[in-house]
Design a protein around this motif. Sequence first.
Motif, PDB file in Angstrom:
ATOM      1  N   PHE A   1       0.871  -1.167   0.000  1.00 45.27           N
ATOM      2  CA  PHE A   1       0.000   0.000   0.000  1.00 45.27           C
ATOM      3  C   PHE A   1       0.912   1.221   0.000  1.00 45.27           C
ATOM      4  CE2 PHE A   1      -2.277   3.165   2.792  1.00 45.27           C
ATOM      5  CZ  PHE A   1      -3.272   3.499   1.891  1.00 45.27           C
ATOM      6  N   VAL A   2       0.795   2.058  -1.026  1.00 49.85           N
ATOM      7  CA  VAL A   2       1.699   3.205  -1.200  1.00 49.85           C
ATOM      8  C   VAL A   2       1.282   4.334  -0.266  1.00 49.85           C
ATOM      9  CG1 VAL A   2       2.638   4.888  -2.822  1.00 49.85           C
ATOM     10  CG2 VAL A   2       2.106   2.560  -3.602  1.00 49.85           C
ATOM     11  N   ILE A   3       2.194   4.747   0.619  1.00 47.99           N
ATOM     12  CA  ILE A   3       1.876   5.811   1.577  1.00 47.99           C
ATOM     13  C   ILE A   3       2.598   7.123   1.274  1.00 47.99           C
ATOM     14  CG2 ILE A   3       1.351   4.150   3.400  1.00 47.99           C
ATOM     15  CD1 ILE A   3       4.064   4.901   4.686  1.00 47.99           C
ATOM     16  N   ALA A   4       3.584   7.104   0.378  1.00 50.00           N
ATOM     17  CA  ALA A   4       4.276   8.346   0.014  1.00 50.00           C
ATOM     18  C   ALA A   4       4.997   8.146  -1.305  1.00 50.00           C
ATOM     19  CB  ALA A   4       5.268   8.764   1.102  1.00 50.00           C
ATOM     20  N   VAL A   5       5.134   9.246  -2.042  1.00 48.03           N
ATOM     21  CA  VAL A   5       5.848   9.248  -3.315  1.00 48.03           C
ATOM     22  C   VAL A   5       6.872  10.357  -3.266  1.00 48.03           C
ATOM     23  CG1 VAL A   5       5.643   9.537  -5.811  1.00 48.03           C
ATOM     24  CG2 VAL A   5       3.812   8.376  -4.541  1.00 48.03           C
ATOM     25  N   ASP A   6       8.111  10.029  -3.625  1.00 45.69           N
ATOM     26  CA  ASP A   6       9.192  11.016  -3.532  1.00 45.69           C
ATOM     27  C   ASP A   6      10.187  10.808  -4.658  1.00 45.69           C
ATOM     28  OD1 ASP A   6      11.040  12.863  -2.826  1.00 45.69           O
ATOM     29  OD2 ASP A   6      11.670  11.891  -0.980  1.00 45.69           O
ATOM     30  N   ARG A   7       9.980  11.536  -5.776  1.00 52.67           N
ATOM     31  CA  ARG A   7      10.939  11.578  -6.878  1.00 52.67           C
ATOM     32  C   ARG A   7      11.381  10.194  -7.339  1.00 52.67           C
ATOM     33  NH1 ARG A   7      14.844  16.701  -5.181  1.00 52.67           N
ATOM     34  NH2 ARG A   7      13.173  18.044  -4.421  1.00 52.67           N
ATOM     35  N   GLY A   8      10.408   9.409  -7.725  1.00 52.22           N
ATOM     36  CA  GLY A   8      10.742   8.099  -8.256  1.00 52.22           C
ATOM     37  C   GLY A   8      10.918   7.006  -7.226  1.00 52.22           C
ATOM     38  N   ARG A   9      10.765   7.321  -5.958  1.00 51.79           N
ATOM     39  CA  ARG A   9      10.826   6.332  -4.894  1.00 51.79           C
ATOM     40  C   ARG A   9       9.472   6.294  -4.189  1.00 51.79           C
ATOM     41  NH1 ARG A   9      14.479   5.296  -7.568  1.00 51.79           N
ATOM     42  NH2 ARG A   9      16.674   4.969  -6.993  1.00 51.79           N
ATOM     43  N   TYR A  10       9.034   5.088  -3.886  1.00 54.30           N
ATOM     44  CA  TYR A  10       7.702   4.892  -3.330  1.00 54.30           C
ATOM     45  C   TYR A  10       7.813   4.182  -1.986  1.00 54.30           C
ATOM     46  CZ  TYR A  10       6.739   5.915  -8.184  1.00 54.30           C
ATOM     47  OH  TYR A  10       6.710   6.521  -9.417  1.00 54.30           O
TER      48      TYR A  10
END
Length: 331
Positions: free
Chosen positions: A4-13
Amino acid sequence: MDGFVIAVDRGRYTCVRPDAPDEPTVTAMRARELGRKSVVVGDRVALVGDTSGAPGALARIVRIDERRSVLRRTADDDESTAEGRLERVVVANADQLVIVSALADPPPRTGFIDRCLVAAYDADIEPLLCLTKADLAGPEAVLDYYTELELPYVLVRPDSDLAALRTLLAGRVSVLVGHSGVGKSTLVNRLVPAAERAVGVVSAIGRGRHTSTSAVALRLPAAPGAAVGWIVDTPGVRSFGLAHVSANSLLHGFPDLVEGTVDCPANCQHTAEEADCALDAWVAAGKADQRRLASYRRLLASRSGEGDARETDHRGPGEGDRRGPDAPAAG
């Protein structure tokens, strides 16, 4: 592994296991075979590779599950520009949109609330109105304005225990939106005491760091055996461009007006210039609030590029300035 994706940061999940949210977070990158398909906060994904969550470990996202809901916004309401037609997915798989509005200091802006409601109805997620600073002003004027919608709401005071709100959030994925100064950040920190620490952990991943324009999902404290609830904080989202929403979808953001269009002629655009639009008679008969029709038509004009609703002098209950419904509040 399911994630479950909780954050997205410049190509890193940053991902967690849905059935074990207390385990270490997993940092992942998008697999090449996904092509240009985007991954956003709230996505349910399949992970392979190093899913240990150890420092330096990097997994791969190889599948994105079908989304049951998609909350979108358009960068600009002007469809005549490329930027205005650019849709941005804010959150996937949300259950409800929590619209945080202060009752005073700053006063409530019904134009902003209307736009959020349209976005929620378009995404097929439930809206919830969270009225903060209830110690400074009463909610009667705002609630009267939305009485035809039977809009669920909760009142929040500095000394309230948030029990009613926690009940409404339990077991659900809820997106919080609100202008600066309405107390949204304070509310997030009260709901999730470890919120600042959680965001700090997210900041450490990838090549960049968490910024004020990034959404992040935070797990709500829950009693043993209770369903896990999540709130998605969206500090960079203070308005919703609606160029991606069709006229019919926009009308469904105002269900108190829908029945009034039955007597409209074919292809009626429901604008003030439509001489035979039945909505004027519907309002004149007292079946809907004139302010609701004015707000709907203002959004129609904004969609078609005839004007920006954020620059319109529309003051709903308690609105005392002239900065428009979507202008960020002072403070």
